[in-house]
Write an enzyme that holds these catalytic residues in place. Structure first.
Site, mmCIF file in Angstrom:
data_model
loop_
_atom_site.group_PDB
_atom_site.id
_atom_site.type_symbol
_atom_site.label_atom_id
_atom_site.label_comp_id
_atom_site.label_asym_id
_atom_site.label_seq_id
_atom_site.Cartn_x
_atom_site.Cartn_y
_atom_site.Cartn_z
ATOM 1 N N TRP A 427 37.033 44.663 37.348
ATOM 2 C CA TRP A 427 37.476 43.335 37.770
ATOM 3 C C TRP A 427 37.971 42.525 36.577
ATOM 4 O O TRP A 427 39.043 41.923 36.609
ATOM 5 C CB TRP A 427 36.328 42.587 38.461
ATOM 6 C CG TRP A 427 36.737 41.222 38.931
ATOM 7 C CD1 TRP A 427 37.199 40.896 40.173
ATOM 8 C CD2 TRP A 427 36.736 39.999 38.172
ATOM 9 N NE1 TRP A 427 37.497 39.547 40.236
ATOM 10 C CE2 TRP A 427 37.220 38.970 39.021
ATOM 11 C CE3 TRP A 427 36.378 39.675 36.866
ATOM 12 C CZ2 TRP A 427 37.354 37.647 38.595
ATOM 13 C CZ3 TRP A 427 36.520 38.358 36.431
ATOM 14 C CH2 TRP A 427 36.991 37.363 37.293
ATOM 15 N N TYR A 431 41.754 41.127 35.790
ATOM 16 C CA TYR A 431 41.924 39.679 35.637
ATOM 17 C C TYR A 431 42.612 39.358 34.306
ATOM 18 O O TYR A 431 43.517 38.515 34.243
ATOM 19 C CB TYR A 431 40.555 39.003 35.712
ATOM 20 C CG TYR A 431 40.594 37.496 35.791
ATOM 21 C CD1 TYR A 431 41.089 36.850 36.909
ATOM 22 C CD2 TYR A 431 40.112 36.715 34.738
ATOM 23 C CE1 TYR A 431 41.110 35.467 36.991
ATOM 24 C CE2 TYR A 431 40.124 35.330 34.808
ATOM 25 C CZ TYR A 431 40.629 34.707 35.943
ATOM 26 O OH TYR A 431 40.652 33.337 36.011
ATOM 27 N N ASP A 447 37.422 41.292 43.737
ATOM 28 C CA ASP A 447 37.179 39.856 43.701
ATOM 29 C C ASP A 447 36.704 39.357 45.066
ATOM 30 O O ASP A 447 37.339 39.624 46.100
ATOM 31 C CB ASP A 447 38.466 39.128 43.308
ATOM 32 C CG ASP A 447 38.268 37.633 43.200
ATOM 33 O OD1 ASP A 447 37.821 37.178 42.136
ATOM 34 O OD2 ASP A 447 38.545 36.922 44.192
#
Length: 506
Positions: A427, A431, A447
């Site tokens: 994640w 990001y 997410d």
């Protein structure tokens, strides 16, 4: 694009665009006039030249490499810089980002190609195909157009303009402008033009293609603003910045005519190209919302969302290390809690702004440098010891390799490189790729906000694997699809639910 030579039908379509001064084509094409040796924007107010006297180019660099000089009336340097080649050649997109960040200032095309994982010959071929000019011509055109804008819009001396626009010497700057315009650069400054901004600051104006959802962008930045480093006041975003041994402040404010005013207070004027490049990145000024929206709207699941919020951009990050620290601090806690932790980190480990830079509005420090965090004791951070040690380990890794957050050959390789860093999982890597590396196809499928936005009528959320399968149709713009889902997703019902979601995301 209608880069000459092209088929007659393409030339006819391009000529129709300049004849009607269609603003939709501003930044998409440039028109060269054989009889004058000038190239213009399609919205130039000058009389439309004859069809047989025009050439069409996909970029300003292509027009300039063909021996044409920029128009003094419509000023091509003020047109929006559209990343229209994204989705066609990711290699070119990554190369352009590196060039804008100074990738050819201290290196050559061979070095740039090596960073991208291709051969120099292949990179030149791709630039010819998609941009219509060589990588070196693109870098040179950027310098020339920035210098021309500074001549028109600032009070800087010609020597300062040369330094601020990235020319290696004043002599080279003067020679380039004499070759291009047939006269010294100082003669381009008109006495009636007035500089904008404060007396002790430099102000430039950057263009973008509408629509632009400024409310969404500023809300996103405000919710994550680090105390002492960032501030959103009214319609302006302000933050402290540092390059080398110097620090300063930059302020970005939406202006009329689909532009933003960028006001810079920084002692080293040579940093201006880097500052402008980062402002473009943070505010995603190179996005083409028409192209992106048209692609995402092909999916009925997103069509209504795109129609409701057509101007959403992917907020960028000012600094990769700062973003990585935020991501790790935010594991298992809410966004406000993570922001408070970062504020304490800045207070304890950041570099105070000099008195001449302090403005009394809340900016007090520059975000800590990696080497400062790497040398800190875990107990100095108000967080669990394991997370503090992850911060220190990550800071040490970035201190050893400052190029960790530069764009590379592919999204997949970038994710693998990031995941090898301490404290960074899938994640966080996605990001960082989305916000720092500006990868338009990055997608943090795990997410919780995205999963919540994709819940069915019964409230069942898809698994990350199911969401990834659905997101295949959104390529190569999955990052923009994520912004649409975040904007449309229902917020948590309570603080407890938000904390639960934060733990789940981590």
């Amino acid at each position: 694009m209608c880069a000459s030579p092209m088929m007659d039908m393409d030339r006819i379509a391009c000529y129709r665009a300049i004849s009607t001064r269609d603003a939709r084509f501003d930044g998409r094409l440039f028109v060269g006039v054989k009889t004058t040796g000038i190239y213009c924007r399609p919205i130039c107010p000058a009389r439309t030249p004859k069809f047989e006297n025009v050439l069409f180019f996909a970029s300003a660099a292509a027009a300039q490499e063909a021996g044409l000089r920029p128009c003094l009336r419509c000023r091509p340097e003020t047109s929006p810089e559209l990343a229209f080649w994204r989705g066609t050649s990711n290699t070119v997109s990554r190369a352009l980002a590196l060039i804008e960040a100074g990738g050819l200032d201290d290196s050559d095309v061979e070095g740039l190609a090596e960073r991208l994982g291709v051969g120099a010959r292949q990179l030149r071929r791709l630039f010819r195909q998609h941009v219509g000019a060589s990588p070196l011509a693109v870098a040179q055109t950027r310098r020339v157009l920035l210098a021309k804008q500074l001549i028109h819009e600032t009070r800087l001396s010609m020597a300062e303009v040369a330094l601020a626009s990235g020319f290696g010497s004043v002599r080279r700057f003067n020679e380039t402008f004499r070759d291009l315009f047939g006269r010294p650069p100082a003669t381009l400054r008109r006495s009636r033009e007035r500089a904008r901004g404060e007396a002790d600051a430099l102000s430039v104006r950057l263009a973008y293609r509408p629509p632009y959802d400024w409310e969404a962008m500023l809300s996103f930045l405000e919710a994550r603003a680090i105390p002492g480093v960032e501030l959103v006041a009214g319609s302006s975003y302000k933050r402290s910045i540092a390059f080398g041994k110097h620090s300063g402040v930059v302020t970005v404010t939406p202006a009329g005519g689909h532009r933003v005013d960028v006001t810079v207070r920084f002692p080293d004027i040579a940093a201006l190209p880097s500052i402008i490049a980062r402002v473009r990145r943070v505010f995603d000024l190179a996005a083409d919302p028409d192209r992106i929206g048209a692609h995402l709207a092909q999916d009925p699941m997103l069509a209504a969302k795109v129609a409701a919020r057509p101007g959403l951009r992917v907020p960028g990050a000012w600094d990769g290390f700062e973003l990585a620290m935020r991501a790790i601090c935010g594991q298992q806690i809410t966004v406000p809690a993570a922001t408070r932790l970062l504020g304490r980190m800045v207070r304890d480990h950041g570099t105070p702004l000099t008195p001449s830079i302090l403005d009394g509005e809340g900016l007090t420090h520059v975000f800590p440098r990696p080497e400062r965090i790497a040398a800190a004791a875990p107990a100095s951070f108000a967080m669990p010891g394991a997370r503090a040690r992850a911060l220190i380990a990550l800071a040490a890794a970035i201190s050893a390799d400052p190029a960790i957050f530069s764009r590379g050959a592919s999204l997949e390789q970038a994710i693998a490189k990031l995941r090898a860093l301490p404290g960074i999982g899938e994640w966080t890597a996605q990001y960082i790729a989305m916000r720092e590396l500006r990868e338009p196809d990055a997608f943090p499928a795990a997410d919780v906000g995205l999963l919540r936005a994709m819940a069915d009528a019964s409230g069942r959320r898809p698994s990350p694997q199911e969401l990834l399968a659905q997101a295949e149709r959104w390529r190569p713009w999955r990052a923009y699809a994520a912004l649409q889902l975040w904007a449309a997703g229902a917020p948590p019902a309570s603080v407890a639910e938000e904390k639960a979601d934060a733990r789940e995301a981590a």
